[in-house]
Design a protein around this motif. Structure first.
Motif, PDB file in Angstrom:
ATOM      1  N   PHE A 164      -5.074   4.403  -4.589  1.00  0.00           N
ATOM      2  CA  PHE A 164      -3.968   3.482  -4.305  1.00  0.00           C
ATOM      3  C   PHE A 164      -3.033   3.316  -5.505  1.00  0.00           C
ATOM      4  O   PHE A 164      -3.401   3.594  -6.642  1.00  0.00           O
ATOM      5  N   ASN A 165      -1.842   2.783  -5.230  1.00  0.00           N
ATOM      6  CA  ASN A 165      -0.893   2.504  -6.314  1.00  0.00           C
ATOM      7  C   ASN A 165      -1.229   1.198  -7.040  1.00  0.00           C
ATOM      8  O   ASN A 165      -0.735   0.966  -8.135  1.00  0.00           O
ATOM      9  N   LEU A 166      -2.027   0.344  -6.439  1.00  0.00           N
ATOM     10  CA  LEU A 166      -2.481  -0.923  -7.025  1.00  0.00           C
ATOM     11  C   LEU A 166      -1.331  -1.812  -7.500  1.00  0.00           C
ATOM     12  O   LEU A 166      -1.499  -2.618  -8.419  1.00  0.00           O
ATOM     13  N   GLY A 167      -0.179  -1.679  -6.884  1.00  0.00           N
ATOM     14  CA  GLY A 167       0.951  -2.543  -7.213  1.00  0.00           C
ATOM     15  C   GLY A 167       2.018  -1.904  -8.069  1.00  0.00           C
ATOM     16  O   GLY A 167       3.038  -2.519  -8.365  1.00  0.00           O
ATOM     17  N   VAL A 168       1.799  -0.663  -8.499  1.00  0.00           N
ATOM     18  CA  VAL A 168       2.791   0.064  -9.294  1.00  0.00           C
ATOM     19  C   VAL A 168       3.260   1.256  -8.464  1.00  0.00           C
ATOM     20  O   VAL A 168       2.525   2.223  -8.285  1.00  0.00           O
ATOM     21  N   GLY A 169       4.477   1.188  -7.957  1.00  0.00           N
ATOM     22  CA  GLY A 169       4.979   2.253  -7.098  1.00  0.00           C
ATOM     23  C   GLY A 169       5.701   3.362  -7.844  1.00  0.00           C
ATOM     24  O   GLY A 169       5.805   4.486  -7.343  1.00  0.00           O
ATOM     25  N   MET A 170       6.209   3.045  -9.025  1.00  0.00           N
ATOM     26  CA  MET A 170       6.949   4.015  -9.829  1.00  0.00           C
ATOM     27  C   MET A 170       6.750   3.634 -11.281  1.00  0.00           C
ATOM     28  O   MET A 170       6.633   2.453 -11.608  1.00  0.00           O
ATOM     29  N   ALA A 171       6.703   4.628 -12.148  1.00  0.00           N
ATOM     30  CA  ALA A 171       6.640   4.381 -13.589  1.00  0.00           C
ATOM     31  C   ALA A 171       7.816   5.100 -14.234  1.00  0.00           C
ATOM     32  O   ALA A 171       8.174   6.202 -13.822  1.00  0.00           O
ATOM     33  N   LEU A 199       1.746  -2.814   7.303  1.00  0.00           N
ATOM     34  CA  LEU A 199       2.987  -2.221   7.807  1.00  0.00           C
ATOM     35  C   LEU A 199       4.201  -2.542   6.937  1.00  0.00           C
ATOM     36  O   LEU A 199       5.323  -2.190   7.289  1.00  0.00           O
ATOM     37  N   GLU A 200       3.970  -3.189   5.799  1.00  0.00           N
ATOM     38  CA  GLU A 200       5.081  -3.479   4.879  1.00  0.00           C
ATOM     39  C   GLU A 200       5.760  -2.163   4.509  1.00  0.00           C
ATOM     40  O   GLU A 200       5.113  -1.230   4.041  1.00  0.00           O
ATOM     41  N   PRO A 201       7.076  -2.070   4.718  1.00  0.00           N
ATOM     42  CA  PRO A 201       7.756  -0.802   4.409  1.00  0.00           C
ATOM     43  C   PRO A 201       7.631  -0.413   2.937  1.00  0.00           C
ATOM     44  O   PRO A 201       7.604  -1.262   2.046  1.00  0.00           O
ATOM     45  N   THR A 202       7.557   0.868   2.700  1.00  0.00           N
ATOM     46  CA  THR A 202       7.489   1.408   1.348  1.00  0.00           C
ATOM     47  C   THR A 202       8.813   1.177   0.638  1.00  0.00           C
ATOM     48  O   THR A 202       9.878   1.476   1.168  1.00  0.00           O
ATOM     49  N   ARG A 203       8.732   0.631  -0.552  1.00  0.00           N
ATOM     50  CA  ARG A 203       9.935   0.448  -1.369  1.00  0.00           C
ATOM     51  C   ARG A 203      10.473   1.823  -1.735  1.00  0.00           C
ATOM     52  O   ARG A 203       9.732   2.717  -2.107  1.00  0.00           O
ATOM     53  N   ILE A 204      11.782   1.977  -1.628  1.00  0.00           N
ATOM     54  CA  ILE A 204      12.452   3.218  -2.001  1.00  0.00           C
ATOM     55  C   ILE A 204      13.140   2.971  -3.350  1.00  0.00           C
ATOM     56  O   ILE A 204      13.940   2.057  -3.491  1.00  0.00           O
ATOM     57  N   TYR A 205      12.819   3.802  -4.319  1.00  0.00           N
ATOM     58  CA  TYR A 205      13.252   3.583  -5.705  1.00  0.00           C
ATOM     59  C   TYR A 205      14.481   4.398  -6.115  1.00  0.00           C
ATOM     60  O   TYR A 205      14.949   4.264  -7.241  1.00  0.00           O
ATOM     61  N   ALA A 206      14.984   5.256  -5.249  1.00  0.00           N
ATOM     62  CA  ALA A 206      16.005   6.220  -5.640  1.00  0.00           C
ATOM     63  C   ALA A 206      17.213   5.577  -6.322  1.00  0.00           C
ATOM     64  O   ALA A 206      17.592   5.987  -7.429  1.00  0.00           O
ATOM     65  N   LEU A 207      17.827   4.582  -5.708  1.00  0.00           N
ATOM     66  CA  LEU A 207      19.036   3.995  -6.288  1.00  0.00           C
ATOM     67  C   LEU A 207      18.728   3.254  -7.588  1.00  0.00           C
ATOM     68  O   LEU A 207      19.518   3.309  -8.539  1.00  0.00           O
ATOM     69  N   ASP A 208      17.579   2.584  -7.635  1.00  0.00           N
ATOM     70  CA  ASP A 208      17.198   1.881  -8.869  1.00  0.00           C
ATOM     71  C   ASP A 208      16.973   2.871 -10.007  1.00  0.00           C
ATOM     72  O   ASP A 208      17.402   2.645 -11.137  1.00  0.00           O
ATOM     73  N   VAL A 264       0.822  -1.207   0.000  1.00  0.00           N
ATOM     74  CA  VAL A 264       0.000   0.000   0.000  1.00  0.00           C
ATOM     75  C   VAL A 264       0.859   1.261   0.000  1.00  0.00           C
ATOM     76  O   VAL A 264       0.419   2.310  -0.450  1.00  0.00           O
ATOM     77  N   HIS A 265       2.100   1.155   0.444  1.00  0.00           N
ATOM     78  CA  HIS A 265       2.985   2.310   0.630  1.00  0.00           C
ATOM     79  C   HIS A 265       2.314   3.252   1.618  1.00  0.00           C
ATOM     80  O   HIS A 265       1.760   2.798   2.613  1.00  0.00           O
ATOM     81  N   SER A 266       2.333   4.529   1.419  1.00  0.00           N
ATOM     82  CA  SER A 266       1.807   5.431   2.450  1.00  0.00           C
ATOM     83  C   SER A 266       0.606   6.220   1.960  1.00  0.00           C
ATOM     84  O   SER A 266       0.367   7.326   2.415  1.00  0.00           O
ATOM     85  N   ASN A 267      -0.167   5.643   1.061  1.00  0.00           N
ATOM     86  CA  ASN A 267      -1.305   6.365   0.499  1.00  0.00           C
ATOM     87  C   ASN A 267      -2.613   5.634   0.752  1.00  0.00           C
ATOM     88  O   ASN A 267      -2.679   4.416   0.650  1.00  0.00           O
ATOM     89  N   GLY A 268      -3.628   6.391   1.079  1.00  0.00           N
ATOM     90  CA  GLY A 268      -4.951   5.832   1.226  1.00  0.00           C
ATOM     91  C   GLY A 268      -5.270   5.259   2.590  1.00  0.00           C
ATOM     92  O   GLY A 268      -6.264   4.551   2.753  1.00  0.00           O
ATOM     93  N   TYR A 269      -4.456   5.557   3.585  1.00  0.00           N
ATOM     94  CA  TYR A 269      -4.687   4.942   4.897  1.00  0.00           C
ATOM     95  C   TYR A 269      -5.949   5.436   5.593  1.00  0.00           C
ATOM     96  O   TYR A 269      -6.506   4.731   6.425  1.00  0.00           O
ATOM     97  N   SER A 270      -6.445   6.605   5.258  1.00  0.00           N
ATOM     98  CA  SER A 270      -7.735   7.030   5.815  1.00  0.00           C
ATOM     99  C   SER A 270      -8.830   6.089   5.317  1.00  0.00           C
ATOM    100  O   SER A 270      -9.692   5.656   6.090  1.00  0.00           O
ATOM    101  N   LEU A 271      -8.793   5.766   4.031  1.00  0.00           N
ATOM    102  CA  LEU A 271      -9.770   4.837   3.475  1.00  0.00           C
ATOM    103  C   LEU A 271      -9.547   3.434   4.043  1.00  0.00           C
ATOM    104  O   LEU A 271     -10.507   2.735   4.369  1.00  0.00           O
ATOM    105  N   VAL A 272      -8.294   3.017   4.173  1.00  0.00           N
ATOM    106  CA  VAL A 272      -7.993   1.701   4.747  1.00  0.00           C
ATOM    107  C   VAL A 272      -8.585   1.590   6.151  1.00  0.00           C
ATOM    108  O   VAL A 272      -9.258   0.608   6.477  1.00  0.00           O
ATOM    109  N   ARG A 273      -8.351   2.589   6.992  1.00  0.00           N
ATOM    110  CA  ARG A 273      -8.886   2.566   8.362  1.00  0.00           C
ATOM    111  C   ARG A 273     -10.413   2.515   8.341  1.00  0.00           C
ATOM    112  O   ARG A 273     -11.028   1.789   9.128  1.00  0.00           O
TER     113      ARG A 273
END
Length: 191
Positions: free
Chosen positions: A146-153, A71-80, A36-45
């Motif tokens: 939500f990102n629906l499984g796509v965190g970066m394009a 609580l799965e940590p958000t993937r960080i894409y910077a280095l990739d 889920v990363h960090s988006n939509g948690y108001s709706l999740v709750r």
């Protein structure tokens, strides 16, 4: 407590990525999210409360507790992304946050081009189906929230597709062809 962070960087003007580099025929690559990363948690709750779910519940489709999934940590894409831009011809990136694919990817397009996205190119992680089902959330609202499984394009030149996918695979980051850039009006949309 509210905690926020920011970073500032410097890039040479001739190396700057963005909508000015995007061309018809470019390819949109999806880089997988870690959840889920960090988006939509108001709706999740809201969904959890309305559905009477507990964070200790272990839905079969998740293979772990709902709390662990959320609580799965958000993937960080910077280095990739830095490595991808160094090794291949990347024209633009879009971080997929609140607003979903259409809202965020549109900001990376010039006003004369669209990104046509293929919804059949991936299956969103199970947590999104669980939330949609328990919350009776319409697809359009899921798409916007939500990102629906796509965190970066990444929008890349056509000849960069295979090397980009190979590089991301070698780095352990699932990625796939999500769509293409075509003449249009500056929006990202599903076929």
């Amino acid at each position: 407590y509210d905690l926020a962070g920011a970073a500032t960087g410097v890039v040479e003007a001739d190396e700057l990525l963005g909508r000015d580099r995007v061309r018809a025929g470019d390819v949109v690559l999806a880089l997988a999210s870690s959840g889920v990363h960090s988006n939509g948690y108001s709706l999740v709750r809201h969904i959890i409360a309305q559905a009477g779910l507990s964070l200790d519940d272990q839905p079969a489709e998740l293979g772990r507790t709902l709390g662990e999934e959320l609580l799965e940590p958000t993937r960080i894409y910077a280095l990739d992304c830095l490595e991808l831009a160094r090794a291949t011809e990347v024209h633009a990136y879009a971080h997929i946050t609140g607003g979903g694919l259409e809202g965020n990817l549109s900001r990376s397009l010039p006003p004369t081009l669209d990104a046509l996205l293929d919804r059949s190119s991936w299956t969103p992680p199970a947590v999104f189906g669980l939330l949609a089902g328990h919350g009776k959330v319409a697809q359009a609202d899921m798409d916007r929230t939500f990102n629906l499984g796509v965190g970066m394009a990444a929008i890349v030149a056509p000849e960069a597709v295979d090397p980009a996918l190979a590089l991301l695979k070698a780095r352990g980051l699932p990625a796939w062809v999500l769509g293409e850039v075509v003449p249009g009006t500056g929006v990202a949309r599903y076929r």
